[in-house]
Enzyme design. Structure first.
Site, short mmCIF file in Angstrom:
data_model
loop_
_atom_site.label_atom_id
_atom_site.label_comp_id
_atom_site.label_asym_id
_atom_site.label_seq_id
_atom_site.Cartn_x
_atom_site.Cartn_y
_atom_site.Cartn_z
N GLY A 1 0.82 -1.21 0.00
CA GLY A 1 0.00 0.00 0.00
C GLY A 1 0.85 1.26 0.00
O GLY A 1 2.06 1.21 0.19
N GLY B 1 2.58 3.73 1.45
CA GLY B 1 3.09 3.98 2.80
C GLY B 1 3.68 5.36 2.97
O GLY B 1 3.94 5.82 4.08
N LYS C 1 4.12 12.30 -3.04
CA LYS C 1 4.98 11.20 -2.58
C LYS C 1 5.97 11.75 -1.55
O LYS C 1 6.76 12.63 -1.86
CB LYS C 1 5.72 10.59 -3.78
N GLY D 1 7.14 7.44 6.25
CA GLY D 1 6.24 8.11 5.31
C GLY D 1 6.88 9.26 4.56
O GLY D 1 6.21 10.01 3.86
N ARG E 1 3.56 13.50 -8.08
CA ARG E 1 3.64 12.53 -9.17
C ARG E 1 2.31 12.46 -9.89
O ARG E 1 1.26 12.48 -9.27
CB ARG E 1 4.01 11.16 -8.59
N ARG F 1 -1.78 -1.27 -9.72
CA ARG F 1 -0.62 -2.12 -9.94
C ARG F 1 -1.05 -3.58 -10.07
O ARG F 1 -2.16 -3.94 -9.64
CB ARG F 1 0.32 -2.00 -8.73
N ASP G 1 4.42 -4.98 -7.35
CA ASP G 1 3.79 -3.75 -6.87
C ASP G 1 4.34 -2.52 -7.59
O ASP G 1 3.81 -1.42 -7.43
CB ASP G 1 3.97 -3.60 -5.35
N ASP H 1 7.89 4.15 -10.27
CA ASP H 1 8.78 3.92 -9.12
C ASP H 1 10.25 3.89 -9.50
O ASP H 1 10.88 2.84 -9.60
CB ASP H 1 8.39 2.63 -8.39
#
Ligand code: AMP
Ligand code: MG
Length: 486
Positions: free
Chosen positions: A86, A88, A109, A122, A172, A179, A246, A256
């Site tokens: 998830g 995070g 992000k 986080g 972002r 995903r 993910d 990512d």
């Protein structure tokens, strides 16, 4: 500043996400804004640079209509099953629709803890935020489907990693954040109902051309897009570095940017990620891993299929997975034909391509400069900038290449133009990225970052004054590893 949010994911069942608030930070300052993307999405770039804009970027201030949520997903990390991951350290603040009707997620992000943070804080350090910014925007300029970077701001707070580092938040933008791992999460819960909702939602959002589609249609479409996506990576020497399930978006965008990097000298074994000790995600493995991820996707989808239809589903899914290597191969070879200036790929072109790759491996040739070097000489015997000169070892191969070119009807000029948009002069070389990040993080000096960004957003236009950005690293400049930087 007003933005019309049109949130659809937040209307899905509650178990798809958690409602969260970004955690405020002390002293936000905008450090970079993507003017073009801002315009496209209806954001005012000068506002994003203002104090109020910085407050928005870090999540201190939410815009009207924003419904902040953290998405739940699971995933296979380095092949190991993790039942719950998830967002995070990310919050989806809302969806916007651009002038062309294209829908985008706007996500912060690094905006603080969520129910999925586990042991994490986080937060995101400035370095990785700027890395993602540079690489994502470079990818977009190179024509590779990718999430984008709208803006970044520092938080005025420190984040503790191996040492204390300045914190930052990245805005972002993605076609969605769904995903393979999102499907895996619901599958692992045996939640067929959620899978059905997710399949319909995903088809509607990313594959609207498929009418009344099924899970099988979705699998097929995702496999197609992955084959072209990974082929594009391979054709440019891009190494993702963490192809966990993910980190694979079903929209077909690259996502990512952690320990990613571009290859310098051609070597299929190349790995940059400091955490990838066994080379699972090496350059040459990427197509196989994409296929493996698709098999996980198929298995997850199967949980949502009615029991009596599962056998059929399994058989068809196996066929989709089995044909993936061939799909990839075709996309790769056709792309290679374009890189070499051919009007089309013919089966008998492959030995020529294979020989070139072998020659590059033997000579430890720089991947990017080799193809750009061929581009520079395709329209005759003219002088080329020294960095694009190919070694004598290539002479014989070049003769064969020229013979093949002569079978096409294109003029030299047409060929040159066609090749120049396939073979960039500038890619985000790891040593350049590292140096730009270093100046920003250690000195608060963004000059190198901005110059590099400018160069990377026009990657096909070689400019003499930027020669240093086209060069591979000297031995003492090499940066052989990148870090996840979570
Ligand atoms: P990534 O390596 O960025 O793909 O992240 C893998 C998982 O770890 C995701 O669920 C992230 O949200 C989570 N994660 C990574 N870094 C942090 C952090 N600093 N705090 C909380 N969660 C994190
Ligand atoms: Mg991730």
């Amino acid at each position: 500043m007003e933005i019309t949010f049109d949130n659809t994911y937040a209307k899905l069942p509650e178990r798809f996400y958690s409602r969260v608030e970004p955690q405020p930070v002390a002293d936000p300052k905008t450090v970079v804004v993507n003017e073009e993307l801002a315009r496209q999405l209806g954001f005012d770039a000068s506002w994003l640079r203002s104090e109020a804009g910085a407050e928005f970027i870090v999540g201190n201030r939410l815009l009207d209509g924003s419904e902040p949520i953290a998405l739940v997903y699971a995933g296979h990390q380095f092949g190991n099953w993790v039942p719950r991951l998830g967002d995070g350290r990310a919050v989806l603040v809302g969806e916007v629709v651009d002038e062309e009707g294209q829908r985008f997620d706007v996500q912060l992000k690094g905006s603080g803890r969520t129910p999925y943070s586990r042991q994490g804080d986080g937060r995101a350090p400035l370095g990785p935020v700027l890395r993602e910014y540079l690489v994502a925007e470079s990818m977009a300029a190179l024509g590779i489907p990718t999430t984008r970077a709208l803006a970044a701001a520092t938080t005025g707070e420190k984040v503790l990693r191996e040492r204390s580092l300045p914190g930052a938040v990245l805005v972002r933008v993605a076609k969605s954040h769904i995903r393979v791992g999102t499907f895996e999460y619901f599958a692992s819960q045996g939640d067929a109902e959620a899978l059905e909702v997710l399949v319909d939602y995903t088809l509607g959002r990313h594959y609207p051309q498929v009418e009344e589609g099924s899970s099988m249609d979705l699998l097929r479409e995702v496999a197609r897009r992955q084959a072209t996506l990974v082929a594009k990576w391979q054709l440019l020497g891009f190494i993702h570095g963490v192809m966990n399930t993910d980190n694979m978006l079903v929209s077909g965008e690259t996502v990512d940017y952690g320990p990613c990097a571009y290859m310098n000298e051609y070597d299929p074994q190349t790995v940059y990620s400091s955490i990838d000790r066994f080379g699972r995600y090496a350059y040459g493995n990427q197509p196989v891993i994409a296929q493996w991820n698709l098999a996980q996707f198929a298995q997850a989808l199967m949980v949502g299929v009615d029991k009596e239809e599962r056998e059929d589903f399994l058989e068809q899914a196996q066929a989709v997975i089995d044909e993936f290597p061939e799909r990839f191969r075709i996309a790769f070879r056709q792309g290679m034909a374009r890189k070499l200036g051919f009007e089309e790929y013919r089966d008998r072109d492959w030995p020529l391509m294979e020989d070139l790759l072998e020659l590059m491996a033997e000579n430890e040739s720089d991947f990017t400069l080799t193809f750009r070097g061929l581009t520079e000489i395709v329209d005759g015997e003219q002088e080329v900038p020294a960095i694009f000169e190919l070694p004598d070892a290539f002479d014989e191969w070049i003769e064969r290449w020229r013979e093949r070119l002569s079978e096409d009807s294109a003029t030299e000029e047409e060929r040159r133009r066609a090749m120049a948009v396939e073979n960039p002069a500038f890619i985000p070389r790891n040593h350049l990225v590292a140096a730009a990040l270093d100046d920003a993080v250690e000195e608060g000096d963004y000059e190198r970052f901005h110059t590099l960004l400018e160069v990377l957003t026009e990657p096909f236009e070689y400019r003499e004054e930027f020669e240093a950005f086209a060069r591979p690293p000297k031995p003492e400049e090499r940066v052989p590893a990148t870090f996840c930087g979570t």
